[in-house]
Write an enzyme that holds these catalytic residues in place. Structure first.
Site, PDB file in Angstrom:
ATOM      1  CG  ASP A 147      77.122 -26.824  11.116  1.00 44.17           C
ATOM      2  OD1 ASP A 147      77.687 -26.686  10.023  1.00 44.17           O
ATOM      3  OD2 ASP A 147      75.955 -26.421  11.329  1.00 44.17           O
TER       4      ASP A 147
ATOM      5  CG  ASP B  73      79.110 -25.714   5.193  1.00 48.70           C
ATOM      6  OD1 ASP B  73      78.003 -26.128   5.580  1.00 48.70           O
ATOM      7  OD2 ASP B  73      79.382 -25.509   4.009  1.00 48.70           O
TER       8      ASP B  73
END
Length: 304
Positions: free
Chosen positions: A220, A222
């Site tokens: 992902d 952050d």
């Protein structure tokens, strides 16, 4: 073979510390499980030993095969001691990370070359209680292992996904993800990825004279990226599953290359110039706990 005694790299095994989403390793044959007791307690799980062509591999799920240890609770010293006691001299560490830079996208991978440590609840050394050692951490990842991961990983990455060479891994305590302010601070420091485990392992592996390298698999962006969804467990798990297959292929090919080349590392002699305390001044209880690492320099404790 008795792996508690000195041996050459020709006899050594390769260790894999599987992170979130990687609780086993495909491709290993003749698997057997070994329970190891250590001076630092129980490891995260039983260690699984299997063969890949002409080399033995020791696999350990750092969070346990059912993911029962938080990043803080992982018994890092027991894990590294157990791997070293089974003859491991190289560790590959596939692990989940978040991206701190736009160009490092989810499902990309990074082979980092530096750390910044923001943990604060971890035992970071085997040395205490009357024995002091200072090992060099200027280059915390083994350069030779990292080079192999890069060369092989670049060839095996699927189209549209990239393997990035080098970068700073920000190690945070966890288990909660970052605040947005923290995430932006780490970006301003030039960090590339953020994770919760590798720094502690790398420090201890260096003291144990084990070469260590990380394959950081991005799940992902952050939370710094407000254009992206905030980090969620569901998002991370979905991307973990996608990364696992590619990561496993890279691990297998890298292990095969290690078996062919048996690369030497500065880590393999890290204690040679790092031991500060004279062995005669070290309490026997401490000598015994450290004997697995210090016997090449202090002599075997049981025979001294």
């Amino acid at each position: 073979m008795d792996y508690s005694k000195p041996f050459s790299l020709e006899d050594a095994r390769i260790g894999v510390l599987g992170g979130s989403g990687l609780y086993s390793m495909e491709g290993l044959e003749n698997l057997r499980e070994v329970e190891v007791d250590t001076p630092y307690g129980k490891p995260s799980d039983d260690l699984r030993i299997g063969s890949l062509e002409d080399i033995e591999v020791v696999f350990l799920a750092r969070h346990g095969r059912n993911h029962t240890f938080t990043p803080t609770e992982v018994p890092y010293r027991a894990n590294i001691w157990a791997l070293r006691s089974l003859g491991v001299r190289w560790i590959l560490s596939p692990s989940a990370v978040g991206s701190l830079q736009e160009e490092i996208r989810p499902l990309d991978m990074v082979v980092p070359d530096q750390f910044i440590d923001r943990t604060h609840q971890r035992p970071l050394s085997f040395f205490a209680n009357g024995a002091v050692a200072h090992v060099s951490m200027a280059d915390p990842f083994c350069l030779n292992l990292s080079r192999l991961l890069i060369e092989i990983g670049e060839k095996l990455m699927p189209e549209g996904r990239q393997l990035h060479r080098g970068g700073i891994y920000l190690a945070m305590e966890g288990p909660a993800f970052s605040t947005r302010a923290e995430s932006n601070l780490y970006r301003s420091w030039g960090c590339k990825v953020i994770g919760m485990t590798n720094h502690t392992e790398a420090r201890l592996a260096r003291e144990a004279e084990i070469a260590y390298a990380s394959l950081s698999m991005v799940t992902d962006y952050d939370c710094w990226s407000q254009e992206q969804s905030n980090v969620s467990v569901e998002m991370v798990i979905d991307n973990l599953k996608s990364n696992a297959e590619v990561g496993n292929r890279i691990m297998i090919s890298t292990i095969q290359k290690i078996a062919q080349t048996r690369p030497k590392s500065e880590a393999h002699t890290a204690l040679r110039d790092g031991l500060m305390t004279q062995k005669e001044k070290v309490p026997n209880k401490t000598r015994k706990k450290l004997d697995l690492f210090t016997s090449p320099y202090w002599g075997n404790f049981e025979q001294s």
